[in-house]
Design an enzyme around this catalytic site. Sequence first.
Site, mmCIF file in Angstrom:
data_model
loop_
_atom_site.group_PDB
_atom_site.id
_atom_site.type_symbol
_atom_site.label_atom_id
_atom_site.label_comp_id
_atom_site.label_asym_id
_atom_site.label_seq_id
_atom_site.Cartn_x
_atom_site.Cartn_y
_atom_site.Cartn_z
ATOM 1 C CG PHE A 186 1.082 3.581 2.394
ATOM 2 C CD1 PHE A 186 -0.066 2.834 2.212
ATOM 3 C CD2 PHE A 186 1.186 4.806 1.758
ATOM 4 C CE1 PHE A 186 -1.097 3.295 1.398
ATOM 5 C CE2 PHE A 186 0.172 5.280 0.947
ATOM 6 C CZ PHE A 186 -0.976 4.525 0.764
ATOM 7 N N GLY A 187 4.460 0.755 1.434
ATOM 8 C CA GLY A 187 5.417 0.750 0.344
ATOM 9 C C GLY A 187 4.722 0.519 -0.980
ATOM 10 C CD GLU A 213 4.556 -20.656 3.803
ATOM 11 O OE1 GLU A 213 5.154 -20.841 2.716
ATOM 12 O OE2 GLU A 213 4.173 -19.550 4.185
ATOM 13 N NE ARG A 260 9.169 -11.250 3.728
ATOM 14 C CZ ARG A 260 8.899 -11.082 2.428
ATOM 15 N NH1 ARG A 260 7.708 -11.453 1.961
ATOM 16 N NH2 ARG A 260 9.800 -10.568 1.619
ATOM 17 C CB ILE A 293 2.585 -4.386 -1.820
ATOM 18 C CG1 ILE A 293 3.573 -5.152 -2.704
ATOM 19 C CG2 ILE A 293 1.292 -5.187 -1.645
ATOM 20 C CD1 ILE A 293 4.042 -6.475 -2.128
ATOM 21 C CG HIS A 314 4.175 -18.418 0.308
ATOM 22 N ND1 HIS A 314 5.175 -18.520 1.248
ATOM 23 C CD2 HIS A 314 4.361 -17.207 -0.288
ATOM 24 C CE1 HIS A 314 5.936 -17.435 1.221
ATOM 25 N NE2 HIS A 314 5.461 -16.629 0.291
ATOM 26 C CB ILE A 315 -0.322 -19.069 -4.578
ATOM 27 C CG1 ILE A 315 -1.700 -18.824 -3.945
ATOM 28 C CG2 ILE A 315 0.117 -20.520 -4.418
ATOM 29 C CD1 ILE A 315 -2.832 -19.583 -4.627
#
Length: 370
Positions: A182-183, A294, A265, A185, A313-314
């Site tokens: 819960f940072g 990836e 991640r 983002i 990864h966009i």
Amino acid sequence: MDKKPKIVVVGDALLTPEFLAESFSSFAAAGWDVVPFRFGPPTLHELDEQLLVLEREGPDAIPAPEGLEPLLADAELLVVHICPVSSSLLERNPQLLAVGVLRGGYENVDAAGAEKLGIPVVHTLGRTSEAVSDFTVGMMLAEMRNIARCHADIRAGGWPKEFPNTGRIPEMRELTVGIAGFGEIGRLVAKKLGGFGCRVLAYDPYVPDDAVRGAGAEPADWETLLAESDVLTLHSRHSAGSPPLLGEAEFARMKAGSYLINTARAGLVDMAALAAALRSGRLSGAALDVFDAEPLTPDHPLRGLDNVTMTSHIAFDTEAFYKRSSVLWREGMDRLFEGSDRRVWINKTPLADERIEKLKALWQAAAAKV
């Protein structure tokens, strides 16, 4: 003649050295010697592969680029994006006043090693927060409402009406969404979900319950988050070498028929265990933007499953991301020196105070000249 303070800025295929040199041109105008340098391969695919290695194994896994160290010998400040910064590199450059990281994550920098040397590491808060939180909500809708797979089927000539979750497709207002981490983002995801009328749970052992409630979520422990979330979205960091947050045991404890979203991640999720949970129907679906390989390998266990939405990864990829990276880092430094916000300073040690004060004097003197 007094030596000009020197900042070495290390770009890559994503944030190029030329872009960073322009971004830090105000330092040059204020009398700093700004030296751009490049790390890494020429393509974004190859850069993603190197970032995955750094996230899994830490900054010693990839050597710093040849030619960087001579530039650091008389530098006061090193600012990097993805370039690895090992403790041995710092040991050979003890005069550095700080290392700046143009990312919220700092897996490419040995922050613990820097702390032992008394060198502050200052990262970038909020660089991808809006972009990734937007994308996260979009991934929830895309997976649960079959948006991406319907589009792909129509492009292939079909007109689909049946999906893996047909008969069980939810509306957002019905859902309990669990946020792990819960940072910056995670809090924005909670805020954006507020408009849908969801119940939002949040698990973060480092965030006080009052702060969770103040951001529009209910505090929950890990077991409650797994058991009660219809949708679980991950926004935690992952330390190199740490086990996944979600493996076979955790998937077994998740609410039957729930969904997983990961825009954080790759190392947070055991991909083989996730594929098994999706195949068995334990999870109704998943949406992921990050992977353990990836680009995705042809034999990856998630390939071929019809209840997973995958992107390359966009989640971070907006115009503002590129323009704001260095701006946000500099604004964080301003707040640090004003004393209004020290969150950007990762390794807060008494040893670092003298360096911070010296850098503060240089920083504020430069600001006065701009």
